[in-house]
Design an enzyme around this catalytic site. Sequence first.
Site, short mmCIF file in Angstrom:
data_model
loop_
_atom_site.label_atom_id
_atom_site.label_comp_id
_atom_site.label_asym_id
_atom_site.label_seq_id
_atom_site.Cartn_x
_atom_site.Cartn_y
_atom_site.Cartn_z
N CYS A 90 7.74 39.80 -6.78
CA CYS A 90 7.81 39.62 -5.33
C CYS A 90 9.08 40.20 -4.72
CB CYS A 90 7.70 38.15 -4.97
SG CYS A 90 6.13 37.41 -5.47
N HIS A 346 2.45 37.59 2.77
CA HIS A 346 3.38 38.01 1.71
C HIS A 346 2.77 39.19 0.97
CE1 HIS A 346 5.96 38.13 -1.69
NE2 HIS A 346 5.48 37.09 -2.37
N CYS A 376 12.01 34.15 -4.42
CA CYS A 376 11.68 33.86 -5.82
C CYS A 376 10.81 34.98 -6.36
CB CYS A 376 10.95 32.52 -5.92
SG CYS A 376 9.52 32.37 -4.83
#
Length: 390
Positions: A90, A346, A376
């Site tokens: 991510c 996201h 994270c």
Amino acid sequence: MPEAYIVDAVRTAGGKRGGRLSGVHPVDLAAKSLDAIVERTGIDPQAIEDVVMGCVQQGGEQALQVGRNAVLASKTLPESTPAVTIDRQCGSSQQAIQFAAQAVMSGTQDVVIASGIESMSRVPMGSTASLYMKEGMGHYKSPGLEEKYPGIQWSQFVGAEMMAKKHGFSKDELDEFAFASHKKAIAATESGKFENEIVPVKIETPDGEEWHTLDEGIRFDATLEGIASVKKLSEEGVITAATASQICDGSSAVLVVSEQALKDYGLTPIAKIRNLTVTAGDPVIMLEEPLFATDKALKRAGMSIDQIDLYEVNEAFAPVPMAWLKHVGADPDKLNVHGGAIALGHPLGASGTKLMATLVHALRTHGKKYGLQTMCEGGGVANVTIVEAL
């Protein structure tokens, strides 16, 4: 040591799974942000020394060096422009920013585009791993990993539940956080706060061509009762789809340059990069690492959290930013002031440069100085980037 500056930062508006951006090939979607950053800054395309592009699912339409393919699909960049595609899960495009800044600060390069792409509609999350497992061609967990972590399958969902339990968050608290994310995103959209960062994308609809400029995931009719009614992902847990980030299609880009490049090309910076930090910790409760990465980043920068005016902490799951606030002792009113991934989406590999676009423009819009971004990442890794708005 030379400084690294941000000249501009852009993103596409998010598209929902199977939504308005799902008809755009990811290579072309990535090229939209690359073209926009070149056109908006007026930089000579020949001056771009590298493109660093984050992408998590590097398979299918995002395979075979999607960063380079996006350069070749660009309408502004010459084919002589190098590119590389990176995966830090991510945090891929946040790491792209840090690699770009490191190149500039080392004096190796003067002009680098950090960018990201993820079409989660066209290249679904987990598809690059599941394809091989289904065909019996192997598993990402090697015998060596199994020996060290017997019986453990890496799962961000499990990590999120572990964080909620460890930090004592109830489902009601998570629901309230998610509702607040939508309310902030609605307010930012309706007041035009995203206009400086969003790149319009022309799309085909049943009614003809349209411009996609609105984050499709925002629930403008959201209510706390509606969010609270969403079923939990596990009977024993507290996480629901409404308190997790939305699957999203999108691309983003940030132009990072040296002080010499500012002079050579007559550029005006909008921010200066003050700190680059990356750390790693427990790969099981993997989403907790931003807490400790922030501690290290602030110490290295010689700053306290009170000196930071705005924070962008990726809302992968509601317990992540909530635990971050609690651990760092941060002010909730400074967190994700224009909403986060629960409302806005996201897009995995594009989220790092997407959040930076939102952070830098928010700092300037609100007349603030220092911003901190963290997220994270799979495997228990976290990046932190501190910037100063100019």
